[in-house]
Design an enzyme around this catalytic site. Structure first.
Site, PDB file in Angstrom:
ATOM      1  N   SER A  38       0.714  -1.258  -0.027  1.00  0.00           N
ATOM      2  CA  SER A  38      -0.073   0.172   0.109  1.00  0.00           C
ATOM      3  C   SER A  38       0.720   1.219   0.141  1.00  0.00           C
ATOM      4  O   SER A  38       2.135   1.079   0.347  1.00  0.00           O
ATOM      5  CB  SER A  38      -1.053   0.138   1.295  1.00  0.00           C
TER       6      SER A  38
HETATM    7  C1  LIG Z   1      -3.191  -4.262  -0.122  1.00  0.00           C
HETATM    8  S1  LIG Z   1      -2.820  -5.758  -0.009  1.00  0.00           S
HETATM    9  C2  LIG Z   1      -2.108  -5.800   1.564  1.00  0.00           C
HETATM   10  C3  LIG Z   1      -0.883  -5.083   1.771  1.00  0.00           C
HETATM   11  C4  LIG Z   1       0.149  -5.542   2.833  1.00  0.00           C
HETATM   12  N1  LIG Z   1      -0.516  -5.326   4.228  1.00  0.00           N
HETATM   13  C5  LIG Z   1       1.628  -4.927   2.731  1.00  0.00           C
HETATM   14  O1  LIG Z   1       1.915  -4.322   3.657  1.00  0.00           O
HETATM   15  O2  LIG Z   1       2.145  -5.418   1.576  1.00  0.00           O
HETATM   16  C6  LIG Z   1      -4.350  -6.752   0.261  1.00  0.00           C
HETATM   17  C7  LIG Z   1      -4.004  -8.257   0.654  1.00  0.00           C
HETATM   18  O3  LIG Z   1      -5.300  -8.743   1.131  1.00  0.00           O
HETATM   19  C8  LIG Z   1      -5.411 -10.022   0.722  1.00  0.00           C
HETATM   20  N2  LIG Z   1      -7.155 -10.587   0.714  1.00  0.00           N
HETATM   21  C9  LIG Z   1      -8.065 -10.274   0.074  1.00  0.00           C
HETATM   22  N3  LIG Z   1      -9.173 -10.818   0.479  1.00  0.00           N
HETATM   23  C10 LIG Z   1      -8.936 -11.173   1.894  1.00  0.00           C
HETATM   24  C11 LIG Z   1      -9.389 -11.959   2.715  1.00  0.00           C
HETATM   25  N4  LIG Z   1     -10.761 -12.179   2.873  1.00  0.00           N
HETATM   26  N5  LIG Z   1      -8.716 -12.526   3.757  1.00  0.00           N
HETATM   27  C12 LIG Z   1      -7.356 -12.232   3.912  1.00  0.00           C
HETATM   28  N6  LIG Z   1      -6.512 -11.576   3.054  1.00  0.00           N
HETATM   29  C13 LIG Z   1      -7.419 -11.286   1.899  1.00  0.00           C
HETATM   30  C14 LIG Z   1      -5.097  -9.943  -0.714  1.00  0.00           C
HETATM   31  O4  LIG Z   1      -4.541 -11.153  -1.163  1.00  0.00           O
HETATM   32  C15 LIG Z   1      -3.942  -9.001  -0.701  1.00  0.00           C
HETATM   33  O5  LIG Z   1      -2.421  -9.650  -0.544  1.00  0.00           O
END
Ligand SMILES: C[S@@+](CC[C@H](N)C(=O)[O-])C[C@H]1O[C@@H](n2cnc3c(N)ncnc32)[C@H](O)[C@@H]1O
Length: 367
Positions: free
Chosen positions: A82
């Protein structure tokens, strides 16, 4: 060429340029954690091409205050690191103290989890995509960062059987999982929750059985979570309308303000519009530089657009009704003294699939 620690300090400078000084511990964390270790397989550049560690300017881009898309599926970003300034605001709102047990939903690259450990937290991070979770584990290992457990699974369940002090959610959701509130009693959940086509970040507190209330921290545009966390519910707003989805809008009311609202003030108006209309969302309109706040009609093909200078455009069979609603929203926002989104207090209520309920924003009041 600048060294990584110089780049880390430059990243802190960039974050602070628009957002003001970071708390010392947070600035130290951003300066110390090597972001490039978490994007070792590269990312999609703004021009659509893939950048890898060998690409010219790789490190320079990694240490900019920008989102890095790290996984794309059928043309849609499904994982990313992000935007650091947004991460900083959310981490600040989480108010981590050393020893805190933090549950993170959306491990992604693992970078945010690494920052959390620098702040002294013990982290459990969940990602729904097994390959993404595995890559985050490896990145943390290679960066020599201990204190993070990465789990694969739907974050709706949190980490069953565990207890936390705080929860941070780094993916956009329609509502809060009651499991998080049960696992982090009497905790705090910092979470981007759908509202008018975007995901403003909320600080949510409460018990799984209620009452559950929230304050608004800032606007954000996170990717949408998979599974029950994104359940549709009657109080939810329509999805954003993609480019070309709305045509034939014509002027319905002139500009209200001599100068357009700044992007921040426009988001405040947008937030209020979402409180006062369940049809508020946004659309990419021709000739507009940023996404435009719209009130979508029931057919989803027309409605009213509110431009940053207060001009109202309307079109479709319900144009007159939607234009009247737009004018009422503008009147109310003006009469209330242009409240910022942070002035709203939100109450969340059970919604979504009864077998996997979420707590979604239901009522708002101005403080
Ligand atoms: C914006 S990224 C997260 C950024 C992360 N915190 C970082 O520092 O790189 C969003 C993540 O949420 C995950 N995601 C989507 N739906 C989800 C769910 N229901 N439960 C857990 N993870 C989920 C996606 O696979 C993705 O990797």
């Amino acid at each position: 060429m600048a060294g990584v620690s110089d780049l880390g300090r430059r990243l802190v400078d960039e974050i602070e340029r628009d957002g003001g000084p970071l708390p010392a511990a947070l600035a130290a964390a951003f300066a110390a954690v090597p972001r490039e270790a978490f994007v070792a397989e590269g990312f999609q550049r703004r021009d659509g091409r893939w950048a890898t560690p060998g690409t010219a300017g790789f490190l320079d881009t990694v240490y900019r205050d920008d989102v890095l898309v790290t996984k794309v599926d059928a043309g849609v970003p499904v994982s990313s690191s992000s935007q650091p300034s947004l991460m900083a605001i959310m981490l600040d709102a989480l108010a981590v103290v050393p020893g805190d047990r933090v549950l993170e939903i959306g491990a992604g690259t693992g970078y945010n989890a690494a920052l959390l450990t620098r702040l002294g937290a013990e982290v459990t991070s969940v990602d729904v995509q097994a390959d993404v979770a595995e890559r985050a584990r490896l990145a943390l290992l290679h960066a020599g960062i201990a204190g993070v457990r990465v789990l694969t699974g739907d974050g709706y369940a949190g980490s069953p059987g565990d207890r936390f002090d705080k929860v941070i959610v780094t993916v956009g959701v329609a509502g809060v999982s009651p499991q998080w509130l049960a696992q982090a009693r009497p905790g705090l959940v910092v979470v981007p929750v759908q509202h008018a086509g975007t995901h403003p970040v909320l600080a949510v507190r409460g018990e799984p059985g209620g009452p559950v209330t929230a304050s608004v921290i800032c606007s954000s545009g996170f990717m949408t979570a998979a599974g029950p966390l994104s359940a549709a519910h009657p109080a939810g707003h329509p999805a954003p309308v993609s480019s070309g989805g709305l045509t034939g809008l014509h002027p319905a009311a002139p500009a209200r303000w001599p100068r357009p609202l700044t992007s921040l003030r426009y988001r405040d108006l947008w937030y209020a519009a979402g409180v006062w209309s369940t049809r508020a969302t946004h659309a990419a309109l021709p000739g507009q530089q940023q996404n435009t706040l719209i009130l979508l009609d029931d057919a989803g093909t027309g409605g009213a657009a509110i431009l940053p200078d207060g001009t109202v455009l309307a079109g479709g069979p319900e144009a007159a009704r939607c234009a009247t609603t737009a004018a009422t929203i503008l009147d109310r926002w003006q009469a209330a003294g242009h409240p910022p989104m942070q002035a709203w207090r939100v109450t969340l209520r059970p919604a979504g699939d009864p077998s996997a309920p979420i707590l979604a924003p239901a009522t708002w009041e101005l403080t």
